[in-house]
Design a protein around this motif. Structure first.
Motif, PDB file in Angstrom:
ATOM      1  N   GLY A  47       0.785  -1.229   0.000  1.00  0.00           N
ATOM      2  CA  GLY A  47       0.000   0.000   0.000  1.00  0.00           C
ATOM      3  C   GLY A  47       0.814   1.274   0.000  1.00  0.00           C
ATOM      4  O   GLY A  47       0.245   2.369  -0.023  1.00  0.00           O
ATOM      5  N   LEU A  48       2.137   1.178   0.011  1.00  0.00           N
ATOM      6  CA  LEU A  48       3.019   2.354   0.037  1.00  0.00           C
ATOM      7  C   LEU A  48       3.739   2.491  -1.298  1.00  0.00           C
ATOM      8  O   LEU A  48       4.017   1.510  -1.978  1.00  0.00           O
ATOM      9  N   GLY A  49       4.070   3.738  -1.670  1.00  0.00           N
ATOM     10  CA  GLY A  49       4.721   3.964  -2.952  1.00  0.00           C
ATOM     11  C   GLY A  49       3.711   3.948  -4.085  1.00  0.00           C
ATOM     12  O   GLY A  49       2.508   4.173  -3.900  1.00  0.00           O
ATOM     13  N   LEU A  50       4.199   3.660  -5.283  1.00  0.00           N
ATOM     14  CA  LEU A  50       3.362   3.742  -6.484  1.00  0.00           C
ATOM     15  C   LEU A  50       3.651   2.567  -7.402  1.00  0.00           C
ATOM     16  O   LEU A  50       4.811   2.221  -7.638  1.00  0.00           O
ATOM     17  N   LEU A  51       2.589   1.970  -7.930  1.00  0.00           N
ATOM     18  CA  LEU A  51       2.687   0.977  -8.987  1.00  0.00           C
ATOM     19  C   LEU A  51       2.037   1.551 -10.233  1.00  0.00           C
ATOM     20  O   LEU A  51       0.865   1.926 -10.207  1.00  0.00           O
ATOM     21  N   ALA A  52       2.796   1.617 -11.325  1.00  0.00           N
ATOM     22  CA  ALA A  52       2.241   1.964 -12.632  1.00  0.00           C
ATOM     23  C   ALA A  52       2.220   0.683 -13.454  1.00  0.00           C
ATOM     24  O   ALA A  52       3.266   0.117 -13.771  1.00  0.00           O
ATOM     25  N   ALA A  53       1.020   0.206 -13.758  1.00  0.00           N
ATOM     26  CA  ALA A  53       0.846  -1.026 -14.539  1.00  0.00           C
ATOM     27  C   ALA A  53       0.424  -0.633 -15.943  1.00  0.00           C
ATOM     28  O   ALA A  53      -0.628  -0.018 -16.129  1.00  0.00           O
ATOM     29  N   ASN A  54       1.238  -1.001 -16.924  1.00  0.00           N
ATOM     30  CA  ASN A  54       1.004  -0.566 -18.296  1.00  0.00           C
ATOM     31  C   ASN A  54       0.971  -1.753 -19.242  1.00  0.00           C
ATOM     32  O   ASN A  54       1.716  -2.723 -19.086  1.00  0.00           O
ATOM     33  N   ASP A  55       0.106  -1.660 -20.249  1.00  0.00           N
ATOM     34  CA  ASP A  55       0.146  -2.607 -21.353  1.00  0.00           C
ATOM     35  C   ASP A  55      -0.394  -1.902 -22.592  1.00  0.00           C
ATOM     36  O   ASP A  55      -1.336  -1.109 -22.496  1.00  0.00           O
ATOM     37  N   ASN A  56       0.198  -2.189 -23.742  1.00  0.00           N
ATOM     38  CA  ASN A  56      -0.227  -1.476 -24.956  1.00  0.00           C
ATOM     39  C   ASN A  56      -1.398  -2.162 -25.660  1.00  0.00           C
ATOM     40  O   ASN A  56      -1.903  -1.639 -26.644  1.00  0.00           O
ATOM     41  N   ALA A  57      -1.840  -3.329 -25.163  1.00  0.00           N
ATOM     42  CA  ALA A  57      -2.950  -4.055 -25.782  1.00  0.00           C
ATOM     43  C   ALA A  57      -4.273  -3.630 -25.154  1.00  0.00           C
ATOM     44  O   ALA A  57      -4.491  -3.830 -23.964  1.00  0.00           O
ATOM     45  N   GLY A  58      -5.154  -3.034 -25.972  1.00  0.00           N
ATOM     46  CA  GLY A  58      -6.392  -2.467 -25.454  1.00  0.00           C
ATOM     47  C   GLY A  58      -7.305  -3.470 -24.780  1.00  0.00           C
ATOM     48  O   GLY A  58      -7.901  -3.184 -23.740  1.00  0.00           O
ATOM     49  N   GLU A  59      -7.442  -4.678 -25.330  1.00  0.00           N
ATOM     50  CA  GLU A  59      -8.325  -5.675 -24.738  1.00  0.00           C
ATOM     51  C   GLU A  59      -7.706  -6.276 -23.480  1.00  0.00           C
ATOM     52  O   GLU A  59      -8.379  -6.465 -22.468  1.00  0.00           O
ATOM     53  N   ARG A  60      -6.421  -6.584 -23.526  1.00  0.00           N
ATOM     54  CA  ARG A  60      -5.761  -7.212 -22.376  1.00  0.00           C
ATOM     55  C   ARG A  60      -5.673  -6.288 -21.180  1.00  0.00           C
ATOM     56  O   ARG A  60      -5.659  -6.733 -20.030  1.00  0.00           O
ATOM     57  N   VAL A  61      -5.654  -4.980 -21.408  1.00  0.00           N
ATOM     58  CA  VAL A  61      -5.510  -4.051 -20.295  1.00  0.00           C
ATOM     59  C   VAL A  61      -6.764  -4.031 -19.418  1.00  0.00           C
ATOM     60  O   VAL A  61      -6.712  -3.680 -18.238  1.00  0.00           O
ATOM     61  N   LYS A  62      -7.910  -4.459 -19.976  1.00  0.00           N
ATOM     62  CA  LYS A  62      -9.124  -4.548 -19.165  1.00  0.00           C
ATOM     63  C   LYS A  62      -8.968  -5.631 -18.097  1.00  0.00           C
ATOM     64  O   LYS A  62      -9.375  -5.437 -16.944  1.00  0.00           O
ATOM     65  N   ALA A  63      -8.397  -6.769 -18.480  1.00  0.00           N
ATOM     66  CA  ALA A  63      -8.140  -7.830 -17.500  1.00  0.00           C
ATOM     67  C   ALA A  63      -7.127  -7.369 -16.457  1.00  0.00           C
ATOM     68  O   ALA A  63      -7.240  -7.716 -15.273  1.00  0.00           O
ATOM     69  N   LEU A  64      -6.141  -6.584 -16.877  1.00  0.00           N
ATOM     70  CA  LEU A  64      -5.151  -6.032 -15.949  1.00  0.00           C
ATOM     71  C   LEU A  64      -5.830  -5.188 -14.881  1.00  0.00           C
ATOM     72  O   LEU A  64      -5.577  -5.349 -13.676  1.00  0.00           O
ATOM     73  N   ALA A  65      -6.697  -4.273 -15.293  1.00  0.00           N
ATOM     74  CA  ALA A  65      -7.394  -3.409 -14.337  1.00  0.00           C
ATOM     75  C   ALA A  65      -8.249  -4.238 -13.383  1.00  0.00           C
ATOM     76  O   ALA A  65      -8.263  -4.007 -12.163  1.00  0.00           O
ATOM     77  N   LYS A  66      -8.962  -5.231 -13.921  1.00  0.00           N
ATOM     78  CA  LYS A  66      -9.846  -6.040 -13.072  1.00  0.00           C
ATOM     79  C   LYS A  66      -9.057  -6.853 -12.050  1.00  0.00           C
ATOM     80  O   LYS A  66      -9.461  -6.954 -10.876  1.00  0.00           O
ATOM     81  N   ASN A  67      -7.928  -7.411 -12.445  1.00  0.00           N
ATOM     82  CA  ASN A  67      -7.140  -8.204 -11.510  1.00  0.00           C
ATOM     83  C   ASN A  67      -6.538  -7.349 -10.404  1.00  0.00           C
ATOM     84  O   ASN A  67      -6.441  -7.796  -9.254  1.00  0.00           O
ATOM     85  N   LEU A  68      -6.125  -6.134 -10.712  1.00  0.00           N
ATOM     86  CA  LEU A  68      -5.644  -5.227  -9.670  1.00  0.00           C
ATOM     87  C   LEU A  68      -6.770  -4.860  -8.710  1.00  0.00           C
ATOM     88  O   LEU A  68      -6.568  -4.764  -7.492  1.00  0.00           O
ATOM     89  N   GLU A  69      -7.975  -4.664  -9.236  1.00  0.00           N
ATOM     90  CA  GLU A  69      -9.118  -4.337  -8.386  1.00  0.00           C
ATOM     91  C   GLU A  69      -9.491  -5.525  -7.511  1.00  0.00           C
ATOM     92  O   GLU A  69      -9.787  -5.366  -6.321  1.00  0.00           O
ATOM     93  N   LEU A  70      -9.479  -6.736  -8.071  1.00  0.00           N
ATOM     94  CA  LEU A  70      -9.773  -7.930  -7.289  1.00  0.00           C
ATOM     95  C   LEU A  70      -8.763  -8.103  -6.155  1.00  0.00           C
ATOM     96  O   LEU A  70      -9.122  -8.524  -5.046  1.00  0.00           O
TER      97      LEU A  70
END
Length: 506
Positions: A127-150
């Motif tokens: 919970g400290l500091g910063l994580l920047a999670a990036n991906d250039n694939a538009g469809e795959r980045v939706k799964a990235l966001a959901k997994n971070l939220e989960l």
């Protein structure tokens, strides 16, 4: 399994491995390994061991990682929906362990989708500091966001950009960078036979071009003295040792750090590199300090890892950074503030909350939560986020999540988001109900059903519990064995289900 392996691949591996080749081939007749990693942002290892319903054995290189049996099916347990663990191939847990993340670091996961390694980084940050999670694939980045939220991550931003575009906003910014590079995927053939069938379409030469570009821009994103971990899931020396030797020749302020012998990795194969004008003999020799997981030597799929450490000098970025396919020049020429597709919000949409909207959010927090939440309050359209400190301006980038998505502004009210529920601890909600994982109510909730819940089962953080009627009304955090699953609204003995349709148990 060996019958589906391409002949050209088999010929190459026989030439590379020599006497080891029979043992390597025998590994393809063995079953693959299954792994899960405990999310220590939500539950300690000691606590998880008390609740654990599976047959687990430790993964040697990942303190929070465990092998499980295929019949355990951890994805079909309420704990999965509470984000207590992430199902992950065992070898894929190694890169983040090598990255050496500590709480407070600024970390970039450059090729992050679908998010397994990002959630592992988040566990290390606590919970400290910063994580920047990036991906250039538009469809795959939706799964990235959901997994971070989960996983309940509250200190991350999610971006959908090419590496060159990130350099504008984050020059020399990150302490640690993970590159899980796109590759020909040879190490995953046992896990996924379809990858073996598609191998000849995934040209090693194409992958090398992408890897070269990614590494060059990662160097421009790293702070002096920082660390990059480069990993692939392929055996190809062109994508592994050759790529690292070439990078070192163009970036003399980097070196390959020695990987601890206790991790049990096989060494990098400097002897597989033929003389080339792309690298020097000195840089080629360094790749022996890299590491490999071979499926016939360790309990995991094939991977390569190189830990690249920066010397700490603050010189100009190497010209190669800009020459890598011209990507940086193209990024600078792109129009700013462009819109992302698929309804995703980006930084160009940021607006200030009105006084009335800020009061709506504050009122919800006061009546529903036991403590204020940290971060900068921001609005994108009708969505409200809390952004972790230290994030630079994002207005030139395609932003999927500018921070922790906490809710939506509706007419005269604020509705909390599902990611807000998953990022809380049970005792941070004024009202909660705890469903046992062994009872059917937990599954019924995850399927979106309304539940009958008596007032006596609503737990409250208020002390003493109010006597007046109606204290239980309003948003209630629904938990399983004390771990948040989502929201419900209680009234007159009924818990209205607020579990989002796209997340429900199937």
């Amino acid at each position: 399994m060996s019958s589906v392996l391409p002949e050209a691949f088999l010929d190459k591996m026989q030439q590379l491995l020599g006497e080891e080749y029979p043992a390597f081939m025998a590994s393809y007749e063995k079953p693959r390994y299954y792994g899960l990693r405990v999310n220590t942002n939500k539950v300690s290892l000691a606590a998880f061991s008390k609740y654990n319903p599976f047959t687990l054995s430790p993964i040697p290189w990942a303190p929070e990682g465990f092998y499980y049996q295929e019949e355990d099916r951890p994805g079909k347990h309420p704990y999965y929906h509470a984000g207590l663990y992430y199902i992950q191939e065992p070898s894929a847990m190694m890169p983040v362990e090598l990255l050496g993340v500590v709480p407070g670091d600024r970390v970039l996961d450059l090729c992050a989708a679908p998010g397994g390694k990002s959630t592992q980084i988040a566990s290390k940050l606590q919970g400290l500091g910063l994580l920047a999670a990036n991906d250039n694939a538009g469809e795959r980045v939706k799964a990235l966001a959901k997994n971070l939220e989960l996983a309940g991550v509250s200190n991350a931003i999610v971006l959908n950009e090419w590496p060159a575009s990130l350099v504008r906003s984050f020059p020399s910014f990150f302490d640690k960078i993970l590159i899980d590079a796109p590759c020909s995927g040879e190490g995953m053939f046992r896990k996924d036979e379809e990858m073996a069938k598609q191998w000849e379409k995934h040209s090693v030469e194409k992958c090398v071009l992408m890897q070269r570009d990614i590494l060059a821009h990662a160097a421009a994103l790293l702070a002096p003295g920082g660390r990059i971990v480069y990993s692939t899931c392929t055996f190809s020396p062109e994508e592994n040792e050759g790529m690292i030797a070439e990078f070192l020749s163009g970036h003399p302020d980097f070196r390959v750090a020695v990987i601890p012998a206790s991790l049990g990795l096989a060494p990098g194969r400097a002897d597989w590199l033929a003389p080339s004008g792309r690298y020097t003999p000195e840089s080629a020799a360094q790749v022996a300090a890299a590491g490999r997981i071979w499926p016939h030597l360790m309990q995991g799929e094939g991977h390569f890892f190189a830990v690249l450490e920066h010397s700490g000098s603050t010189g100009e970025a190497a010209p190669a950074d800009e020459d890598a396919g011209g990507a940086l020049r193209r990024a600078r020429a792109q129009p700013r503030g462009r819109k992302g597709g698929g309804g995703w919000k980006q930084a160009a949409d940021e607006t200030e909350l009105t006084r009335e909207e800020a009061e709506q959010v504050e009122r919800f927090m006061r009546l529903t939560l036991t403590r204020p939440l940290p971060g900068k309050l921001m609005k994108y359209g009708s969505h409200v986020y809390l952004q972790p400190p230290g994030v630079p301006r994002l207005d030139t980038l395609k932003v999927i999540r500018p921070g922790w998505f906490i809710g939506t502004l509706k007419k005269n009210r604020f509705e909390p988001s599902h990611p807000l529920a998953l990022g809380l601890k049970a005792d941070e909600a004024v009202r909660r109900v705890d469903l046992p994982s062994t009872e059917p109510e937990a599954i019924r909730y995850l399927k979106g059903e309304t539940l009958e819940i008596s007032a006596s089962l609503i737990l409250t953080a208020l002390d003493p519990k109010p006597d007046e009627e109606g204290w239980t009304k309003g948003y209630c955090l629904v938990c399983v064995d004390g771990f948040p699953l989502g929201w419900g609204k209680w009234r007159d003995g009924m818990l209205k289900n607020e579990y989002p349709a796209g997340w429900r148990w199937t």
